[in-house]
Design a protein around this motif. Structure first.
Motif, PDB file in Angstrom:
ATOM      1  N   ILE A   4       5.587  14.308  -2.121  1.00  0.00           N
ATOM      2  CA  ILE A   4       5.951  12.895  -2.248  1.00  0.00           C
ATOM      3  C   ILE A   4       5.328  12.064  -1.137  1.00  0.00           C
ATOM      4  N   VAL A   5       5.388  12.564   0.102  1.00  0.00           N
ATOM      5  CA  VAL A   5       4.894  11.779   1.240  1.00  0.00           C
ATOM      6  C   VAL A   5       3.380  11.767   1.220  1.00  0.00           C
ATOM      7  N   ASP A   6       2.803  10.584   1.174  1.00  0.00           N
ATOM      8  CA  ASP A   6       1.359  10.449   1.135  1.00  0.00           C
ATOM      9  C   ASP A   6       0.981   9.301   2.042  1.00  0.00           C
ATOM     10  N   ILE A   7       0.888   9.570   3.330  1.00  0.00           N
ATOM     11  CA  ILE A   7       0.638   8.528   4.320  1.00  0.00           C
ATOM     12  C   ILE A   7      -0.849   8.468   4.620  1.00  0.00           C
ATOM     13  N   GLN A   8      -1.443   7.320   4.442  1.00  0.00           N
ATOM     14  CA  GLN A   8      -2.873   7.130   4.701  1.00  0.00           C
ATOM     15  C   GLN A   8      -3.050   6.297   5.970  1.00  0.00           C
ATOM     16  N   PRO A   9      -4.111   6.489   6.720  1.00  0.00           N
ATOM     17  CA  PRO A   9      -5.128   7.509   6.522  1.00  0.00           C
ATOM     18  C   PRO A   9      -4.678   8.859   7.037  1.00  0.00           C
ATOM     19  N   ARG A  10      -5.233   9.924   6.507  1.00  0.00           N
ATOM     20  CA  ARG A  10      -4.851  11.264   6.908  1.00  0.00           C
ATOM     21  C   ARG A  10      -5.684  11.744   8.098  1.00  0.00           C
ATOM     22  N   GLY A  11      -5.344  12.951   8.527  1.00  0.00           N
ATOM     23  CA  GLY A  11      -6.196  13.679   9.461  1.00  0.00           C
ATOM     24  C   GLY A  11      -6.202  13.128  10.860  1.00  0.00           C
ATOM     25  N   GLU A  12      -7.351  13.270  11.496  1.00  0.00           N
ATOM     26  CA  GLU A  12      -7.482  12.978  12.915  1.00  0.00           C
ATOM     27  C   GLU A  12      -7.203  11.520  13.232  1.00  0.00           C
TER      28      GLU A  12
ATOM     29  N   CYS B  42       3.644  -0.374  -0.603  1.00  0.00           N
ATOM     30  CA  CYS B  42       4.387  -0.607  -1.834  1.00  0.00           C
ATOM     31  C   CYS B  42       3.515  -0.138  -2.991  1.00  0.00           C
ATOM     32  N   LEU B  43       3.590   1.156  -3.291  1.00  0.00           N
ATOM     33  CA  LEU B  43       2.719   1.764  -4.291  1.00  0.00           C
ATOM     34  C   LEU B  43       3.549   2.336  -5.428  1.00  0.00           C
ATOM     35  N   ALA B  44       3.140   2.054  -6.641  1.00  0.00           N
ATOM     36  CA  ALA B  44       3.806   2.601  -7.822  1.00  0.00           C
ATOM     37  C   ALA B  44       2.997   3.768  -8.361  1.00  0.00           C
TER      38      ALA B  44
ATOM     39  N   VAL C 228       7.663   6.205 -10.417  1.00  0.00           N
ATOM     40  CA  VAL C 228       8.117   5.349  -9.324  1.00  0.00           C
ATOM     41  C   VAL C 228       7.585   3.938  -9.565  1.00  0.00           C
ATOM     42  N   TRP C 229       8.464   2.963  -9.547  1.00  0.00           N
ATOM     43  CA  TRP C 229       8.037   1.579  -9.720  1.00  0.00           C
ATOM     44  C   TRP C 229       8.013   0.883  -8.374  1.00  0.00           C
ATOM     45  N   ALA C 230       7.263  -0.175  -8.295  1.00  0.00           N
ATOM     46  CA  ALA C 230       7.124  -0.923  -7.040  1.00  0.00           C
ATOM     47  C   ALA C 230       7.249  -2.416  -7.316  1.00  0.00           C
ATOM     48  N   HIS C 231       7.944  -3.094  -6.458  1.00  0.00           N
ATOM     49  CA  HIS C 231       8.141  -4.541  -6.579  1.00  0.00           C
ATOM     50  C   HIS C 231       7.851  -5.171  -5.223  1.00  0.00           C
ATOM     51  N   LYS C 232       6.819  -5.958  -5.117  1.00  0.00           N
ATOM     52  CA  LYS C 232       6.443  -6.576  -3.853  1.00  0.00           C
ATOM     53  C   LYS C 232       7.313  -7.808  -3.612  1.00  0.00           C
TER      54      LYS C 232
END
Length: 530
Positions: free
Chosen positions: A33-41, A81-83, A100-104
């Motif tokens: 579920i967790v997808d935090i950008q940017p990844r890595g270093e 805020c990503l759907a 998953v829905w998103a409402h800005k």
């Protein structure tokens, strides 16, 4: 045969649907579920730079290798805020594969607002004031230098429930040929967001993790990437972490919990205080409609558009109408604190002013002064002064303290006076209990609440319950008048006689109730007062 064939096709269709649902559920489990950008270093560098800028110096030249699986769970000071994207359509797909829905909210609200920049500024100012009120020096990270020879954080380490953080400040300073440290926890597990060459790490993803290396700089660089993940959900608790090496050990706490939820009031950004948008006046009445009318008339002389909320538990309630008046009827004789709860529960403005129904506003009843001190300080509630018909003005300033008393209960000590004068407000002081005319932040007053069992009398009990929750002040330059209580016996109406019999009842049951509240609810064994 044809019927059997249809049943088989139906079974196959259902089975395929179930398999797809199971696969979809499995593939979208918590680890995905967790997808935090940017990844890595780049993410790791940002976390180190933003959250712990003072901890990275000294070991920058030592290379490391990012562990994406761990580093991707670190929180950066940004959110998205990503759907979920719709991948395919099947019958009942919305039920089998809920997206998953998103409402800005910012776009939706600001696009239709006539002054988007103004409301953004007002919102930012409100949040800044909230942060000042909720800030505690205990939240600031403090690192204990390696005197033991362990270096570790002594306070200020926090993690959201079931989330991951980098532990700041871990380090080792010793003169040996081989170096080893270990960490233990009870409510979470450890891991490393990156690996450093020459350092052995054992127990990744477990409650006990050991790190060792013949190279002290490499070990200290590795300690900068140690993560803690909370694994036992609790909205507010703490984990005690043990950090140790041969012959030495240290303990520090990691707070586990959700952050304080702001409650901001959109009263409009204006250079001058709009009392009607900021304040609601709340009162409780019982049989005294003549007094209530005088109170309302006096308020309207100075604040014609301020909302007045009235809780009324009279046996035969009379209509109380007019612009900006809300009249709520209660069961007969429900009581003083129950009425306070009802009235305060209906307030929607940032501040609530409590006034008894026999008070009278005058030119000295400047609500703007109360708002000013609440806006410019960390106070949650500020009391004024009440002037009697004799000319005497009372503020009822008291300090309250609780002394631990062992198994039999604690001791409540109440004294006349205050703690100190407030800088910039010479007529205002900090106290623990104030008079029965006060203005408070609505959400904070609602949090403390009023014990509805206290039907006839009650004042000190609210401030005892508020001890440790409300920051309270008292200002002597905001004055409300008190209507005369002098009534000759032969001039009293039936309503006045009925009110007196209820209000000033001194039955054994009432006395026992107050004793019970202090003894049982608050666990006091004694009370001292001036």
């Amino acid at each position: 045969m044809r019927s059997t064939h249809k049943k088989c096709l139906g079974l196959i269709f259902v089975s395929v649907g179930v398999l797809i649902a199971v696969f979809h559920t499995w593939s979208n489990g918590p680890s995905q579920i967790v997808d935090i950008q940017p990844r890595g270093e780049s993410l790791l560098n940002k976390v180190l730079a933003q959250q712990y800028p003072y901890l990275t110096s000294g070991h920058e030249s030592i290379a490391y290798h990012v562990k994406d699986k761990v580093a991707s769970h670190l929180a950066l000071n940004s959110c998205f805020c990503l759907a979920d994207k719709e991948s395919f359509q099947l019958p009942l797909s919305s039920l089998l594969f809920p997206r998953v829905w998103a409402h800005k909210l910012d776009a939706a609200f600001l696009e239709s607002h006539p002054d988007p920049e103004g409301v953004k500024h007002h919102r930012a100012q409100e949040y800044s004031n909230f942060q000042k009120r909720s800030y505690s020096p205990a939240d600031l990270p403090i690192i204990a230098e390696a005197n033991s020879p362990l270096q570790y954080p002594t306070q200020g380490v926090e993690v959201r429930p079931l989330k991951t953080i980098l532990i700041p400040g871990l380090g080792l300073k010793e003169e040996k040929t081989k170096h080893e440290v270990y960490l233990t926890a009870t409510l979470g597990v450890f891991d490393v967001a990156a690996t450093v060459n020459g350092v052995a790490v054992k127990g990744e993803g477990e409650k006990l993790m050991t790190l060792s290396s013949p190279f002290l700089p490499a070990l200290n660089r590795q300690l900068q990437f140690v993560t803690y993940t909370n694994t036992v959900f609790h909205p507010k608790t703490a984990d005690t972490v043990k950090f140790a090496t041969d012959g030495h050990q240290a303990f520090f706490s990691i707070k586990v919990g959700h952050g304080p939820m702001p409650k901001l009031y959109n009263s409009g950004y204006q250079k001058e205080y709009n009392i009607s948008a900021l304040v609601t006046i709340a009162t409780k009445t019982f049989l005294r409609y003549d007094k209530l009318k005088d109170l309302i008339d006096s308020i309207r002389s100075y604040y014609p558009t301020v909302t007045i909320v009235i809780a009324d538990d009279s046996e035969h309630p009379q209509p109380v109408t007019g612009p900006h008046i809300e009249h709520y009827i209660m069961p007969f004789g429900k009581g003083w604190f129950a009425g306070r709860n009802l009235a305060v529960s209906q307030v929607t403005t940032k501040y609530v002013l409590w006034a008894d129904d026999d008070f009278i506003f005058t030119a000295n009843t400047k609500l703007e002064k109360m708002v000013d001190i609440l806006e410019k300080t960390t106070l949650d509630l500020v009391g004024g002064a009440v002037r009697e018909v004799t000319g005497y003005t009372a503020t009822y300033r008291h300090t309250i303290s609780v002394e631990e008393g062992g198994e039999e209960g604690d001791c409540l000590h109440m004294r006349h006076g205050y703690h100190h004068v407030i800088d910039g407000f010479p007529n205002c002081v900090v106290a623990d209990a104030v008079i029965n005319f006060f203005m408070g932040r609505t959400d904070k007053v609602q949090q403390v609440g009023f014990n509805p069992r206290l039907a006839r009398k009650g004042h000190l009990e609210f401030f005892v319950d508020a001890l440790g929750s409300l920051h309270i002040g008292s200002c002597s330059d905001v004055i409300v008048n008190h209507a005369s209580k002098i009534k000759l016996p032969w001039g009293q109406t039936d309503s006045q006689k009925a009110y007196k019999s209820f209000r000033y009842s001194s039955s054994t049951a009432d006395v026992n109730l107050h004793n019970e509240v202090f003894y049982f609810n608050n666990r006091f064994k004694c009370m001292t007062s001036q």
